[in-house]
Design a protein around this motif. Sequence first.
Motif, PDB file in Angstrom:
ATOM      1  N   ILE A   1      51.049  27.734  61.519  1.00  0.00           N
ATOM      2  CA  ILE A   1      52.197  28.326  60.812  1.00  0.00           C
ATOM      3  C   ILE A   1      53.334  28.706  61.752  1.00  0.00           C
ATOM      4  O   ILE A   1      54.295  29.340  61.341  1.00  0.00           O
ATOM      5  CB  ILE A   1      51.802  29.520  59.906  1.00  0.00           C
ATOM      6  CG1 ILE A   1      51.331  30.729  60.718  1.00  0.00           C
ATOM      7  CG2 ILE A   1      50.761  29.100  58.879  1.00  0.00           C
ATOM      8  CD1 ILE A   1      51.307  32.008  59.882  1.00  0.00           C
TER       9      ILE A   1
ATOM     10  N   ASP B   1      59.346  37.091  61.118  1.00  0.00           N
ATOM     11  CA  ASP B   1      58.492  35.939  60.765  1.00  0.00           C
ATOM     12  C   ASP B   1      57.025  36.376  60.712  1.00  0.00           C
ATOM     13  O   ASP B   1      56.172  35.806  61.376  1.00  0.00           O
ATOM     14  CB  ASP B   1      58.704  34.822  61.808  1.00  0.00           C
ATOM     15  CG  ASP B   1      58.010  33.530  61.418  1.00  0.00           C
ATOM     16  OD1 ASP B   1      57.697  33.347  60.231  1.00  0.00           O
ATOM     17  OD2 ASP B   1      57.787  32.698  62.321  1.00  0.00           O
TER      18      ASP B   1
ATOM     19  N   LYS C   1      55.092  38.441  54.746  1.00  0.00           N
ATOM     20  CA  LYS C   1      56.339  38.416  53.961  1.00  0.00           C
ATOM     21  C   LYS C   1      56.456  39.626  53.039  1.00  0.00           C
ATOM     22  O   LYS C   1      57.557  40.038  52.681  1.00  0.00           O
ATOM     23  CB  LYS C   1      56.449  37.112  53.170  1.00  0.00           C
ATOM     24  CG  LYS C   1      56.091  35.851  53.968  1.00  0.00           C
ATOM     25  CD  LYS C   1      56.834  35.737  55.290  1.00  0.00           C
ATOM     26  CE  LYS C   1      56.302  34.589  56.140  1.00  0.00           C
ATOM     27  NZ  LYS C   1      56.812  34.634  57.526  1.00  0.00           N
TER      28      LYS C   1
ATOM     29  N   ASP D   1      62.463  34.155  58.442  1.00  0.00           N
ATOM     30  CA  ASP D   1      61.848  32.849  58.164  1.00  0.00           C
ATOM     31  C   ASP D   1      61.131  32.876  56.811  1.00  0.00           C
ATOM     32  O   ASP D   1      60.750  33.933  56.315  1.00  0.00           O
ATOM     33  CB  ASP D   1      60.840  32.525  59.277  1.00  0.00           C
ATOM     34  CG  ASP D   1      60.402  31.067  59.269  1.00  0.00           C
ATOM     35  OD1 ASP D   1      61.154  30.206  58.754  1.00  0.00           O
ATOM     36  OD2 ASP D   1      59.303  30.769  59.799  1.00  0.00           O
ATOM     37  N   ASN D   2      60.999  31.704  56.237  1.00  0.00           N
ATOM     38  CA  ASN D   2      60.114  31.500  55.064  1.00  0.00           C
ATOM     39  C   ASN D   2      60.570  32.233  53.814  1.00  0.00           C
ATOM     40  O   ASN D   2      59.739  32.776  53.069  1.00  0.00           O
ATOM     41  CB  ASN D   2      58.671  31.920  55.407  1.00  0.00           C
ATOM     42  CG  ASN D   2      58.181  31.315  56.701  1.00  0.00           C
ATOM     43  OD1 ASN D   2      57.906  32.029  57.652  1.00  0.00           O
ATOM     44  ND2 ASN D   2      58.124  30.013  56.757  1.00  0.00           N
TER      45      ASN D   2
ATOM     46  N   LYS E   1      56.964  21.135  57.788  1.00  0.00           N
ATOM     47  CA  LYS E   1      56.257  22.263  57.179  1.00  0.00           C
ATOM     48  C   LYS E   1      56.504  22.358  55.680  1.00  0.00           C
ATOM     49  O   LYS E   1      56.273  23.400  55.089  1.00  0.00           O
ATOM     50  CB  LYS E   1      56.649  23.567  57.888  1.00  0.00           C
ATOM     51  CG  LYS E   1      56.186  23.593  59.366  1.00  0.00           C
ATOM     52  CD  LYS E   1      56.454  24.898  60.035  1.00  0.00           C
ATOM     53  CE  LYS E   1      55.748  26.031  59.327  1.00  0.00           C
ATOM     54  NZ  LYS E   1      56.066  27.334  59.953  1.00  0.00           N
TER      55      LYS E   1
HETATM   56 MG    MG Z   1      57.356  31.473  59.636  1.00  0.00          MG
END
Ligand code: MG
Length: 222
Positions: free
Chosen positions: A40, A140, A143, A166-167, A211
């Motif tokens: 990840i 990151d 979450k 991120d994400n 990803k």
């Molecule tokens: Mg990430």
Amino acid sequence: MDTSEQWAEVDRYFIDSLVDEDQALAAARESSAETLFPGIDVAPNMGAFLGLLVQLTAAERILEIGTLAGYSAIWMARAAGPQAQIITCELEQANARVAQANFDRTGVAEQVEIRLGPAAETLQQLIAEQAAPFDLVFIDADKRSNPAYLQAALQLSRPGTVILIDNTVRNGQVVDADSADPDIIGTRQLVADIAAEKRLTATAFQTVGLKGWDGFTLVRVN
Ligand code: MG
Ligand code: DHB
């Protein structure tokens, strides 16, 4: 070739063409297999983007939340140069051990300090210590904690600080207002908090690639 294979092939094309990942960096990326969350870490083209962001902002004090194997921190440390300081927060000792070995191997150990423990606590310690503001914050980690990480990052910021999260797309799930997934709820709260905070200018992008389908949110503290 299905769509996700095409996304990966395009990523590989740009990475092969443009991204200079040496053996030590590649080994660090591959060593995420030894962490609790294999694979990840950011993709090589995202690592290079982080390095460019460090240079574009002339960042020397960098805060990272979520070390994993240290791959993203190495990109940022190398781009920032020997005078830079990176504090990277990691919950898991097993991940931190892998990361420290990678920092030693890639020659950035002098610049990078791992703070082991829940990042929310580490950030409160930094606030209590009256740590100097960071130039760049890369969030990151888990979450669901993104709203707390943003609030802490703001307390560790100055006008001009850049915050990258991120994400924030997660296969498009971010638009599901009824999601019961704490990570989606956390991401949506993050977006709402950014929107409500007058001091911030922000935008967000979807990305596809090695990803899958995800994205990031970029914030400037004014
Ligand atoms: Mg990430
Ligand atoms: C996950 C976390 C990440 O930071 C990432 O880049 C991709 C996936 C995850 O928790 O699944």
